[in-house]
Design a protein around this motif. Structure first.
Motif, mmCIF file in Angstrom:
data_model
loop_
_atom_site.group_PDB
_atom_site.id
_atom_site.type_symbol
_atom_site.label_atom_id
_atom_site.label_comp_id
_atom_site.label_asym_id
_atom_site.label_seq_id
_atom_site.Cartn_x
_atom_site.Cartn_y
_atom_site.Cartn_z
ATOM 1 N N VAL A 47 7.339 7.287 -12.370
ATOM 2 C CA VAL A 47 7.971 6.003 -12.061
ATOM 3 C C VAL A 47 8.121 5.831 -10.559
ATOM 4 N N ALA A 48 8.518 6.912 -9.890
ATOM 5 C CA ALA A 48 8.675 6.837 -8.429
ATOM 6 C C ALA A 48 7.330 6.597 -7.744
ATOM 7 N N ASP A 49 6.268 7.242 -8.236
ATOM 8 C CA ASP A 49 4.945 7.045 -7.636
ATOM 9 C C ASP A 49 4.458 5.605 -7.822
ATOM 10 N N VAL A 50 4.660 5.083 -9.041
ATOM 11 C CA VAL A 50 4.244 3.701 -9.289
ATOM 12 C C VAL A 50 5.048 2.737 -8.434
ATOM 13 N N ALA A 51 6.344 2.990 -8.314
ATOM 14 C CA ALA A 51 7.181 2.123 -7.489
ATOM 15 C C ALA A 51 6.753 2.194 -6.028
ATOM 16 N N THR A 52 6.356 3.389 -5.589
ATOM 17 C CA THR A 52 5.885 3.531 -4.204
ATOM 18 C C THR A 52 4.599 2.752 -3.980
ATOM 19 N N SER A 53 3.695 2.845 -4.950
ATOM 20 C CA SER A 53 2.429 2.092 -4.842
ATOM 21 C C SER A 53 2.693 0.593 -4.846
ATOM 22 N N ARG A 54 3.597 0.164 -5.705
ATOM 23 C CA ARG A 54 3.926 -1.261 -5.752
ATOM 24 C C ARG A 54 4.507 -1.724 -4.416
ATOM 25 N N LYS A 55 5.358 -0.902 -3.841
ATOM 26 C CA LYS A 55 5.956 -1.274 -2.564
ATOM 27 C C LYS A 55 4.917 -1.320 -1.463
ATOM 28 N N ARG A 56 3.962 -0.406 -1.509
ATOM 29 C CA ARG A 56 2.903 -0.411 -0.498
ATOM 30 C C ARG A 56 2.057 -1.671 -0.615
ATOM 31 N N VAL A 57 1.762 -2.078 -1.838
ATOM 32 C CA VAL A 57 0.988 -3.312 -2.038
ATOM 33 C C VAL A 57 1.771 -4.509 -1.531
ATOM 34 N N GLU A 58 3.061 -4.514 -1.767
ATOM 35 C CA GLU A 58 3.888 -5.616 -1.266
ATOM 36 C C GLU A 58 3.831 -5.691 0.271
ATOM 37 N N LEU A 59 3.886 -4.532 0.900
ATOM 38 C CA LEU A 59 3.793 -4.524 2.369
ATOM 39 C C LEU A 59 2.439 -5.045 2.838
ATOM 40 N N GLN A 60 1.374 -4.646 2.147
ATOM 41 C CA GLN A 60 0.044 -5.147 2.519
ATOM 42 C C GLN A 60 -0.037 -6.657 2.330
ATOM 43 N N ILE A 61 0.504 -7.147 1.252
ATOM 44 C CA ILE A 61 0.482 -8.592 1.011
ATOM 45 C C ILE A 61 1.235 -9.329 2.118
ATOM 46 N N ASN A 62 2.363 -8.777 2.481
ATOM 47 C CA ASN A 62 3.143 -9.417 3.544
ATOM 48 C C ASN A 62 2.393 -9.409 4.878
ATOM 49 N N GLN A 63 1.770 -8.284 5.193
ATOM 50 C CA GLN A 63 1.006 -8.212 6.440
ATOM 51 C C GLN A 63 -0.158 -9.191 6.441
ATOM 52 N N ILE A 64 -0.911 -9.233 5.342
ATOM 53 C CA ILE A 64 -2.058 -10.148 5.262
ATOM 54 C C ILE A 64 -1.590 -11.597 5.279
ATOM 55 N N GLN A 65 -0.458 -11.836 4.626
ATOM 56 C CA GLN A 65 0.068 -13.198 4.622
ATOM 57 C C GLN A 65 0.470 -13.634 6.025
ATOM 58 N N GLN A 66 1.027 -12.719 6.816
ATOM 59 C CA GLN A 66 1.362 -13.026 8.205
ATOM 60 C C GLN A 66 0.101 -13.337 9.020
ATOM 61 N N GLN A 67 -0.969 -12.535 8.779
ATOM 62 C CA GLN A 67 -2.235 -12.808 9.478
ATOM 63 C C GLN A 67 -2.795 -14.168 9.066
ATOM 64 N N ALA A 68 -2.720 -14.496 7.784
ATOM 65 C CA ALA A 68 -3.212 -15.799 7.315
ATOM 66 C C ALA A 68 -2.414 -16.944 7.938
ATOM 67 N N ASN A 69 -1.116 -16.776 8.033
ATOM 68 C CA ASN A 69 -0.284 -17.810 8.666
ATOM 69 C C ASN A 69 -0.631 -17.948 10.148
ATOM 70 N N LYS A 70 -0.913 -16.838 10.808
ATOM 71 C CA LYS A 70 -1.277 -16.875 12.223
ATOM 72 C C LYS A 70 -2.606 -17.617 12.422
ATOM 73 N N LEU A 71 -3.605 -17.351 11.527
ATOM 74 C CA LEU A 71 -4.894 -18.050 11.622
ATOM 75 C C LEU A 71 -4.729 -19.542 11.364
ATOM 76 N N GLU A 72 -3.813 -19.875 10.463
ATOM 77 C CA GLU A 72 -3.575 -21.300 10.211
ATOM 78 C C GLU A 72 -2.999 -21.985 11.452
ATOM 79 N N ASP A 73 -2.091 -21.312 12.125
ATOM 80 C CA ASP A 73 -1.536 -21.878 13.370
ATOM 81 C C ASP A 73 -2.614 -21.989 14.457
ATOM 82 N N GLN A 74 -3.489 -21.011 14.535
ATOM 83 C CA GLN A 74 -4.566 -21.067 15.523
ATOM 84 C C GLN A 74 -5.533 -22.221 15.227
ATOM 85 N N GLY A 75 -5.791 -22.463 13.981
ATOM 86 C CA GLY A 75 -6.678 -23.577 13.619
ATOM 87 C C GLY A 75 -6.084 -24.918 14.019
#
Length: 272
Positions: A47-75
């Protein structure tokens, strides 16, 4: 059935009997409880390993979402300064990031579902382990009480191994004592009859034993004649008086003296 199969069956039966004799239910229950705790620990770690993986994916989503928002502002900025080509490039990159976010979101949902299943399984397993622990302690206490009661009953009945050994020792001691007593009695009878020689000098030979027996018979006859004389059934023999035992002479001499004195004085009184 072949010889090897029979040997294998005999070996397995003997081994099973030996293991059954050596097995302690309390130790078996403790071992089973320990294994369940290990399994529960593995589930919790999963359970702890799955929760850790889920949290890592959430962090990746947040990082990519920030990059996508930055590209939208640049456009937007590129379009504001008349650079449509830069705005198109920024939006193209943003689209690729949005595709990654979608894939990560699916993965995140799967991990979240797996985490919920493992969490539910962990809770159920925890409940079973707790129930098994309570039942285990109850069975162990019951088994211990039954074992103690069995030992007490065996001690009272004398069928336990320790009490059996004590009983056998007592029985052997009693048998040896009876045997020695019987042997001592038999030797006394043989010595008295003269069948065995007594080298200690405490007993006479067979001739002396026969003389003693004859003398004992004569004493009995003399004693019988003396008792008849006292009762007036016959005269007292002189041999009985002379050959009587010293104790008997001392007892009867004072009783006969007054009688003889009285007999001597009666004629004198008649002459007067």
């Amino acid at each position: 059935m072949s010889v090897m199969k029979r040997l294998s069956m005999i070996f397995k039966s003997k081994a099973n009997k030996a293991l059954d004799k050596m097995e302690d239910p309390r130790e078996t229950l403790d071992y089973s409880y320990q294994r369940q705790l290990e399994l529960l620990q593995k589930v919790r770690r999963g359970v702890a390993d799955v929760a850790t993986s889920r949290k890592r994916v959430e962090l990746q989503i947040n990082q990519i979402q920030q990059q996508a928002n930055k590209l939208e502002d640049q456009g937007r900025k590129a379009l504001s300064v008349g650079r449509e080509d830069l705005a198109r490039e920024a939006l193209t990159r943003r689209s690729a990031l949005q595709s990654q976010i979608s894939d990560l979101q699916v993965q995140h949902n799967n991990l979240q579902g797996e985490e919920e299943k493992l969490t539910l399984a962990s809770q159920r397993l925890q409940a079973k382990v707790d129930s098994f622990r309570t039942k285990k302690e109850t069975i162990k206490a019951t088994y211990t009480a039954a074992e103690a009661q069995t030992r007490i009953n065996e001690a009272f009945s004398g069928i336990s191994e320790e009490m059996g050994d004590v009983g056998l020792a007592i029985q052997r001691a009693e048998d040896k004592t009876a045997q020695m007593q019987a042997r001592a009695g038999a030797i006394d009878e043989l010595l008295a009859s003269g069948a065995l020689d007594d080298f200690s000098g405490t007993r006479g030979d067979d001739i002396q034993a026969e003389l003693d027996r004859m003398g004992g018979g004569r004493d009995v006859e003399l004693e019988l004649a003396r008792m008849k004389a006292e009762l007036g059934q016959g005269p007292a023999p002189q041999d009985a008086i002379e050959a009587g035992r010293p104790g008997q002479q001392q007892q009867h001499a004072p009783q006969q003296q007054p009688q003889s004195t009285q007999q001597y004085h009666q004629p004198g009184e008649g002459l007067r």
